[in-house]
Design an enzyme around this catalytic site. Structure first.
Site, PDB file in Angstrom:
ATOM      1  N   LEU A 192       0.814  -1.353   0.212  1.00  0.00           N
ATOM      2  CA  LEU A 192       0.025  -0.087   0.164  1.00  0.00           C
ATOM      3  C   LEU A 192       0.775   1.041   0.000  1.00  0.00           C
ATOM      4  CD1 LEU A 192      -2.725  -1.078   2.558  1.00  0.00           C
ATOM      5  CD2 LEU A 192      -3.358  -0.126   0.344  1.00  0.00           C
ATOM      6  N   SER A 193       0.546   2.192  -1.008  1.00  0.00           N
ATOM      7  CA  SER A 193       1.331   3.556  -0.833  1.00  0.00           C
ATOM      8  C   SER A 193       0.928   4.247   0.419  1.00  0.00           C
ATOM      9  CB  SER A 193       1.099   4.180  -1.989  1.00  0.00           C
ATOM     10  OG  SER A 193       1.603   3.605  -3.216  1.00  0.00           O
TER      11      SER A 193
END
Length: 285
Positions: free
Chosen positions: A63-64
């Site tokens: 996940l960014s």
């Protein structure tokens, strides 16, 4: 990448901080972020980090940072009814937020390199649909995920109104990425260490804006199969979205359970899209 805003105690507090720091600037984007709890896309043992403005990676799952997703969502300039392609769709977190804005007349496709992450995204999507209190407040464009290399999308596939790539794009692939976009469309991607917004203003005309400095893992180059042929990612033609919506007197939203595919369904490598039907309560079909 991340750490631009303070951590939140919960999803709403994280969004408050992103708004205060001007990463979230529009009401539509704010509503989508509040409706999809970031912690639901973490493995249970890592959820204590979900509301920090930090990227997270475990194995192939990634996940960014929230500030990056905020800038991406704002730059995409999403509107109901558009078609969206997510290259490197990962957990499906971004695609689910996008689907809340696109509504029942949109198209929401994702391509993910790793099959285990594709399955993870499908599980998280199912959990969101079954359990989220926010779900029935929106007309949802359900994402559909397929496993493959995003550099091997079949030339016969439709172009899209909005495209996002979640991996660092090498300069030699810039033209390929642009080719996926309709005239008037918007492409957002990390290009040469900058999150970049490219708008297609004509058949061969483009406007480019650098948004902020980022650090993304680079795109993985395709490998040929044992036969020497590439494994093209196939999407069936995008259907008329009217075929994906059924209406009757009532009020809320429902999901039609998978079973015998309904008329007009679309498949991505044999996986039928669940219909979003309007005006019937959850659990009634």
């Amino acid at each position: 990448m991340g750490g631009a805003v303070s951590a939140g105690e919960d999803n709403d507090e994280l969004i408050d901080h992103l708004k205060a720091a001007q990463y979230i600037r529009s009401e539509l984007v704010e509503q989508a972020f509040r409706a999809v709890d970031r912690a639901d896309y973490y493995l249970e043992e890592f959820k204590e980090n979900a509301y920090k403005d930090l990227a997270w990676k475990h194995g192939n799952i990634h996940l960014s940072a929230p500030c990056i997703y905020s800038e991406v969502m704002e730059a995409l300039d999403l509107q109901p009814g558009l078609s969206f392609l997510n290259l490197g769709s990962g957990t499906g977190y971004l695609s689910s937020m996008v689907g809340l804005i696109l509504g029942p007349f949109g198209v929401n496709h994702g391509v993910e390199l790793h099959s285990d992450v594709t399955e993870y995204a499908k599980q998280k999507l199912d959990f969101f649909i079954r359990t989220s209190d926010s779900f029935d407040k929106f007309d949802f464009c359900e994402p559909s995920f397929v496993t493959g290399n995003c550099l091997e999308i079949s030339p016969g596939c439709s172009q899209y109104d909005r495209v996002y790539c979640g991996a660092g794009v090498q300069k030699q692939h810039e033209g390929y990425m642009k080719s996926l976009l309709k005239v008037g469309g918007v492409l957002v991607m990390p290009l040469e260490e900058k999150l970049t917004k490219i708008t297609r203003t004509g058949p061969s005309a483009w406007e480019t804006k650098k948004i902020l400095a980022v650090s993304f893992a680079p795109l993985i180059q395709p490998c040929q199969s044992e036969s020497g042929e590439s494994r093209l990612v196939q999407f069936q033609a995008v259907r008329d979205p009217l075929l994906s919506v059924l209406t009757s007197p009532g009020g809320e939203t429902l999901r039609k359970e998978q079973g015998t595919p309904p008329p007009g369904h679309v498949e991505i490598r044999g996986s039928p899209l669940r219909l979003c039907c309007l005006h019937k309560p959850r659990g009634s079909c």
